[in-house]
Structures are given as C-alpha cells and as structure tokens.
Design a protein around this motif. Structure first.
Motif, PDB file in Angstrom:
ATOM      1  N   ARG A 113      27.665  45.006  37.504  1.00  0.00           N
ATOM      2  CA  ARG A 113      28.684  44.047  38.189  1.00  0.00           C
ATOM      3  C   ARG A 113      27.592  42.917  38.332  1.00  0.00           C
ATOM      4  N   ALA A 114      26.318  43.129  38.615  1.00  0.00           N
ATOM      5  CA  ALA A 114      25.533  42.038  38.974  1.00  0.00           C
ATOM      6  C   ALA A 114      25.216  41.235  37.819  1.00  0.00           C
ATOM      7  N   ASP A 167      28.197  39.227  36.645  1.00  0.00           N
ATOM      8  CA  ASP A 167      27.937  37.897  37.390  1.00  0.00           C
ATOM      9  C   ASP A 167      26.959  36.921  36.855  1.00  0.00           C
ATOM     10  N   ARG A 168      25.765  37.234  36.568  1.00  0.00           N
ATOM     11  CA  ARG A 168      24.640  36.667  35.982  1.00  0.00           C
ATOM     12  C   ARG A 168      25.146  35.983  34.811  1.00  0.00           C
ATOM     13  N   ILE A 211      28.139  35.374  33.867  1.00  0.00           N
ATOM     14  CA  ILE A 211      29.165  34.692  33.900  1.00  0.00           C
ATOM     15  C   ILE A 211      28.483  33.385  34.397  1.00  0.00           C
ATOM     16  N   LEU A 257      33.620  29.717  38.463  1.00  0.00           N
ATOM     17  CA  LEU A 257      32.724  30.337  39.206  1.00  0.00           C
ATOM     18  C   LEU A 257      33.311  31.229  40.416  1.00  0.00           C
ATOM     19  N   SER A 315      35.781  33.777  39.162  1.00  0.00           N
ATOM     20  CA  SER A 315      35.417  35.029  38.438  1.00  0.00           C
ATOM     21  C   SER A 315      34.793  35.951  39.874  1.00  0.00           C
ATOM     22  N   THR A 316      34.803  35.544  40.978  1.00  0.00           N
ATOM     23  CA  THR A 316      34.252  36.507  41.999  1.00  0.00           C
ATOM     24  C   THR A 316      35.358  37.560  42.758  1.00  0.00           C
TER      25      THR A 316
END
Length: 87
Positions: free
Chosen positions: A42-43, A46-47, A49, A83, A86-87
C-alpha cells in the motif's frame, strides 16, 4: 502523459509484491507477516500515485504556460484533488 520505464518498473515491483502476498496466503503464513507485506505494498502504491501526480502536474503546468490555457492554481488544485481522492 508519458509513463517512463522507472515508473513502469515501480508498478512491476508492486505487482511482484502482491503475487508474493498471495503466495504467502496460499501457504498459510502468519497473518502478521501478510499484513506487513500488504502495508508495504500500500505504501508503495501511495508513493507511485504521488510520483504520477507530481510528474503530471509539472507537465500540465508547462503546457498551460506555453498555451496560456489554464491557471497554475487550478492545475495545482486538480493535483491535490487527485491525491486526496487516492487516500
């Protein structure tokens, strides 16, 4: 937007992580280990994205400045919205 090879490789690494997680699940590995790997994936997503949004923002700002079509503030707001979504 042009997706360069390093960005594609980043996604391929994530794909490998996810396959590894599935293998761990099929082998009945400890849930803590599976969750740890899921969190790492997941991290990484996220990076990725963040990288895509920032690269896209740079390209859009350059294009907008050249064409005079859109305000920089509007482009930044669109990037922020991407952003946040996307969270």
């Amino acid at each position: 937007m042009h997706y360069n090879d390093p960005l594609k490789n980043r996604v391929k690494r994530i794909e490998g992580q996810l396959r590894g997680i599935l293998r761990m699940m099929e082998e009945g590995k400890d849930c803590k280990d599976v969750i740890t790997q899921l969190s790492a994936s997941r991290a990484a997503i996220d990076r990725t994205i963040g990288v895509i949004v920032s690269q896209n923002l740079v390209e859009c700002v350059k294009q907008a400045e050249a064409e005079g079509t859109k305000k920089t503030e509007d482009l930044v707001q669109e990037a922020v919205n991407l952003l946040v979504r996307s969270t």
